[in-house]
Design an enzyme around this catalytic site. Structure first.
Site, mmCIF file in Angstrom:
data_model
loop_
_atom_site.group_PDB
_atom_site.id
_atom_site.type_symbol
_atom_site.label_atom_id
_atom_site.label_comp_id
_atom_site.label_asym_id
_atom_site.label_seq_id
_atom_site.Cartn_x
_atom_site.Cartn_y
_atom_site.Cartn_z
ATOM 1 N N ARG A 106 -7.360 7.372 -3.269
ATOM 2 C CA ARG A 106 -6.810 7.852 -2.123
ATOM 3 C C ARG A 106 -5.757 6.823 -1.410
ATOM 4 O O ARG A 106 -5.544 6.855 -0.256
ATOM 5 C CB ARG A 106 -7.744 8.413 -1.158
ATOM 6 C CG ARG A 106 -8.514 9.637 -1.708
ATOM 7 C CD ARG A 106 -8.977 10.479 -0.640
ATOM 8 N NE ARG A 106 -9.812 11.331 -1.251
ATOM 9 C CZ ARG A 106 -11.134 11.403 -1.682
ATOM 10 N NH1 ARG A 106 -11.850 10.387 -1.386
ATOM 11 N NH2 ARG A 106 -11.625 12.463 -1.929
ATOM 12 N N LYS A 128 9.228 5.382 0.084
ATOM 13 C CA LYS A 128 9.354 6.621 -0.574
ATOM 14 C C LYS A 128 8.823 6.146 -2.082
ATOM 15 O O LYS A 128 9.363 5.631 -2.763
ATOM 16 C CB LYS A 128 10.787 7.196 -0.851
ATOM 17 C CG LYS A 128 11.188 7.801 0.666
ATOM 18 C CD LYS A 128 12.635 8.571 0.378
ATOM 19 C CE LYS A 128 12.917 9.190 1.814
ATOM 20 N NZ LYS A 128 14.279 9.689 1.512
ATOM 21 N N GLU A 170 24.907 2.129 -4.451
ATOM 22 C CA GLU A 170 23.818 2.513 -3.271
ATOM 23 C C GLU A 170 24.355 1.501 -2.130
ATOM 24 O O GLU A 170 24.166 1.550 -0.842
ATOM 25 C CB GLU A 170 22.336 2.237 -3.582
ATOM 26 C CG GLU A 170 21.984 3.252 -4.407
ATOM 27 C CD GLU A 170 21.573 4.563 -3.575
ATOM 28 O OE1 GLU A 170 21.543 4.526 -2.516
ATOM 29 O OE2 GLU A 170 20.958 5.536 -4.231
ATOM 30 N N LYS A 205 18.794 -1.163 6.009
ATOM 31 C CA LYS A 205 17.690 -0.084 5.808
ATOM 32 C C LYS A 205 16.461 -0.272 6.215
ATOM 33 O O LYS A 205 15.643 0.721 6.811
ATOM 34 C CB LYS A 205 17.499 0.135 4.113
ATOM 35 C CG LYS A 205 16.687 1.075 3.646
ATOM 36 C CD LYS A 205 16.698 1.554 2.371
ATOM 37 C CE LYS A 205 15.694 2.665 2.109
ATOM 38 N NZ LYS A 205 15.620 3.114 0.871
ATOM 39 N N GLU A 215 11.696 10.386 7.692
ATOM 40 C CA GLU A 215 13.109 11.215 7.661
ATOM 41 C C GLU A 215 13.095 12.300 8.547
ATOM 42 O O GLU A 215 13.253 13.158 7.984
ATOM 43 C CB GLU A 215 13.340 11.387 6.236
ATOM 44 C CG GLU A 215 14.645 11.722 5.926
ATOM 45 C CD GLU A 215 14.865 11.753 4.364
ATOM 46 O OE1 GLU A 215 14.806 10.773 3.643
ATOM 47 O OE2 GLU A 215 15.570 12.915 4.047
ATOM 48 N N ARG A 219 16.808 8.534 9.205
ATOM 49 C CA ARG A 219 16.743 8.337 7.916
ATOM 50 C C ARG A 219 17.552 9.255 6.989
ATOM 51 O O ARG A 219 17.765 8.831 5.811
ATOM 52 C CB ARG A 219 15.319 8.356 7.477
ATOM 53 C CG ARG A 219 14.977 7.736 5.961
ATOM 54 C CD ARG A 219 13.629 7.394 5.608
ATOM 55 N NE ARG A 219 13.623 6.743 4.323
ATOM 56 C CZ ARG A 219 12.574 6.303 4.152
ATOM 57 N NH1 ARG A 219 11.591 6.081 4.654
ATOM 58 N NH2 ARG A 219 12.642 5.736 2.570
ATOM 59 N N ASN A 223 20.871 9.552 2.973
ATOM 60 C CA ASN A 223 20.993 10.330 1.890
ATOM 61 C C ASN A 223 22.582 10.882 1.555
ATOM 62 O O ASN A 223 22.866 11.524 0.757
ATOM 63 C CB ASN A 223 20.298 11.752 1.800
ATOM 64 C CG ASN A 223 18.890 11.616 1.753
ATOM 65 O OD1 ASN A 223 18.264 10.749 1.220
ATOM 66 N ND2 ASN A 223 18.172 12.222 2.775
ATOM 67 N N HIS A 226 23.964 11.859 -1.820
ATOM 68 C CA HIS A 226 22.820 12.143 -2.527
ATOM 69 C C HIS A 226 22.530 13.657 -2.913
ATOM 70 O O HIS A 226 22.169 13.954 -3.985
ATOM 71 C CB HIS A 226 21.547 11.572 -2.088
ATOM 72 C CG HIS A 226 21.157 10.341 -2.326
ATOM 73 N ND1 HIS A 226 22.159 9.174 -1.790
ATOM 74 C CD2 HIS A 226 20.512 9.415 -3.292
ATOM 75 C CE1 HIS A 226 21.865 8.034 -2.627
ATOM 76 N NE2 HIS A 226 20.720 8.082 -3.167
ATOM 77 N N HIS A 230 22.744 14.227 -6.729
ATOM 78 C CA HIS A 230 21.581 14.767 -7.521
ATOM 79 C C HIS A 230 21.654 16.021 -8.366
ATOM 80 O O HIS A 230 21.182 15.918 -9.576
ATOM 81 C CB HIS A 230 20.241 15.120 -6.341
ATOM 82 C CG HIS A 230 19.382 13.722 -5.935
ATOM 83 N ND1 HIS A 230 18.720 14.019 -4.774
ATOM 84 C CD2 HIS A 230 19.544 12.728 -6.575
ATOM 85 C CE1 HIS A 230 18.161 12.638 -4.638
ATOM 86 N NE2 HIS A 230 18.566 12.096 -5.681
ATOM 87 N N HIS A 242 21.946 7.292 -11.865
ATOM 88 C CA HIS A 242 21.754 7.835 -10.604
ATOM 89 C C HIS A 242 22.835 7.236 -9.514
ATOM 90 O O HIS A 242 23.396 8.060 -9.063
ATOM 91 C CB HIS A 242 20.205 7.256 -10.096
ATOM 92 C CG HIS A 242 19.970 7.772 -8.485
ATOM 93 N ND1 HIS A 242 20.008 8.973 -8.190
ATOM 94 C CD2 HIS A 242 20.153 6.876 -7.508
ATOM 95 C CE1 HIS A 242 19.691 8.823 -6.867
ATOM 96 N NE2 HIS A 242 19.950 7.831 -6.392
HETATM 97 N N1 GLY Z 1 16.987 6.432 -0.691
HETATM 98 C C1 GLY Z 1 17.023 7.235 0.735
HETATM 99 C C2 GLY Z 1 15.683 6.713 1.505
HETATM 100 O O1 GLY Z 1 14.928 5.946 0.944
HETATM 101 O O2 GLY Z 1 15.520 7.259 2.392
#
Ligand code: GLY
Length: 354
Positions: A106, A128, A170, A205, A215, A219, A223, A226, A230, A242
């Site tokens: 966990r 993430k 990025e 960031k 997010e 946040r 994106n 993206h 994507h 990517h």
């Molecule tokens: N790659 C976008 C984020 O970490 O929110």
């Protein structure tokens, strides 16, 4: 050097020339590393812990099934809750390892040692973790911030030029989110990647994810590029890397911003982006292949009482603005179709000119 991060930030961030033993966990630890890096890791005098896993996971295998054997391996030893897991590799490996660390018993602590520019510039920071499902990318995962991020720039020397270029997108995204067009332009020029760009992107960031770790608002700006990116990445059967797909998505987002009546980005900047992206034109899927992927995006809106077959009424997009922070809007599929057509047309023009 240790990067200054907001007080209380969950992750210590280090940017170093080469790997340093003293940044490894102090207590019990194990490692999940990219098989290609084992030699370089050992040659740099770094230790190999007990029960290390040296693996190779291509983008198309970024699935929950990749993680299960790792969990079984740790449990069979067994490794205990005092364990720290170290992830060494690119974004696919670090996202999956973070996910495994979030699931094992966990949740056990982990460190991330990103080795690609893409992972250093974005994926490794912010907690993430995730895997893809058949319906789309990163649809399963957990927010589980690593205790420490150690980016060793010596690993970048081993990257093929295409992968360095891939990570650069990025960084360019980070500049466009802030409306910092001079910085974006600098990074679009030929020439080596500067470590100062990575530091600047990570510092930005860290601030964003500290204010909005889950997010809920700000946040989402990360994106930028993206959503279309994507879709294009998946529709190319992952032949697009990517970052390349994000680059295409960034140019598409610039056109969406224009269609929405926002202040136009300078044609010279769009030209620089298109010039770099033009060699990828044959991998850009036609609009009908992209639409269903966009509609399935986590960020699409459907009318009330929708079923899976109901087309999305609007799809969220982040729109860049010169000199100002990007904004989020929900736009109908027609607007996306127009930007996709403009993207293709500009790439073809650049190809013809070359
Ligand atoms: N790659 C976008 C984020 O970490 O929110």
């Amino acid at each position: 050097m240790r990067l200054a991060t907001p007080p209380g930030f969950a992750t210590e961030v280090f940017i170093l020339e080469g790997p340093a033993r003293d940044l490894l966990p102090e207590g019990a630890w194990t490692l999940v590393g990219d098989r290609c890096l084992r030699e370089a890791w050992l040659a740099a005098g770094m230790p190999e812990p007990g029960h290390a896993l040296w693996v190779s996971v291509p983008e198309k295998d970024k699935k929950l099934s990749a993680v299960l054997p790792w969990l079984e391996h740790w449990a069979s030893v067994p490794l205990h809750r005092d364990l720290t897991v170290v992830a060494l590799g690119g974004g696919v490996l670090t996202d999956l390892t973070g996910l495994a660390a979030s699931l094992y018993l966990r949740g056990v602590p982990w460190q991330v040692w990103p080795t690609t520019l893409l992972a250093m510039a974005d994926a490794a920071l912010g907690g993430k973790t995730g895997a893809d499902l058949a319906a789309g990318k990163n649809l399963v995962g957990a927010f589980h911030p690593p205790r420490r991020l150690v980016a060793c720039t010596s690993f970048l020397a081993g990257l093929p030029p295409r992968h360095l270029q891939n990570g650069r997108w990025e960084l360019i995204k980070t500049a466009l989110i802030q409306g910092e067009l001079a910085w974006a332009e600098e990074m679009l020029q030929d020439g080596p990647v500067k470590i100062a760009w990575v530091e600047r992107a990570l510092a930005f960031k860290a601030g964003v994810v500290h204010r909005d770790p889950r997010e809920a608002g700000e946040r989402r700006l990360l994106n930028l590029g993206h959503t279309l990116g994507h879709a294009l990445e998946a529709a190319s059967g992952y032949q697009l890397l990517h970052g390349e797909a994000v680059g295409l998505g960034l140019l598409g987002a610039c056109f969406l911003a224009e269609e929405e009546g926002l202040k136009h980005l300078p044609p010279a900047l769009l030209g620089l982006m298109a010039g770099r992206l033009a060699p990828l034109v044959s991998l850009v899927a036609p609009w009908p292949a992209c639409l269903p992927l966009l509609e399935r995006d986590k960020k699409s809106k459907r009318s009330n009482g929708h079923t899976e077959a109901t087309p999305a009424t609007e799809i969220y997009c982040i729109l860049p603005r010169p000199g100002e922070s990007a904004v989020q809007r929900a736009l109908p599929p027609k607007a996306w179709e127009t930007s996709h057509a403009r993207l293709l047309s500009m790439l073809h023009q650049e190809t013809d000119r070359a």
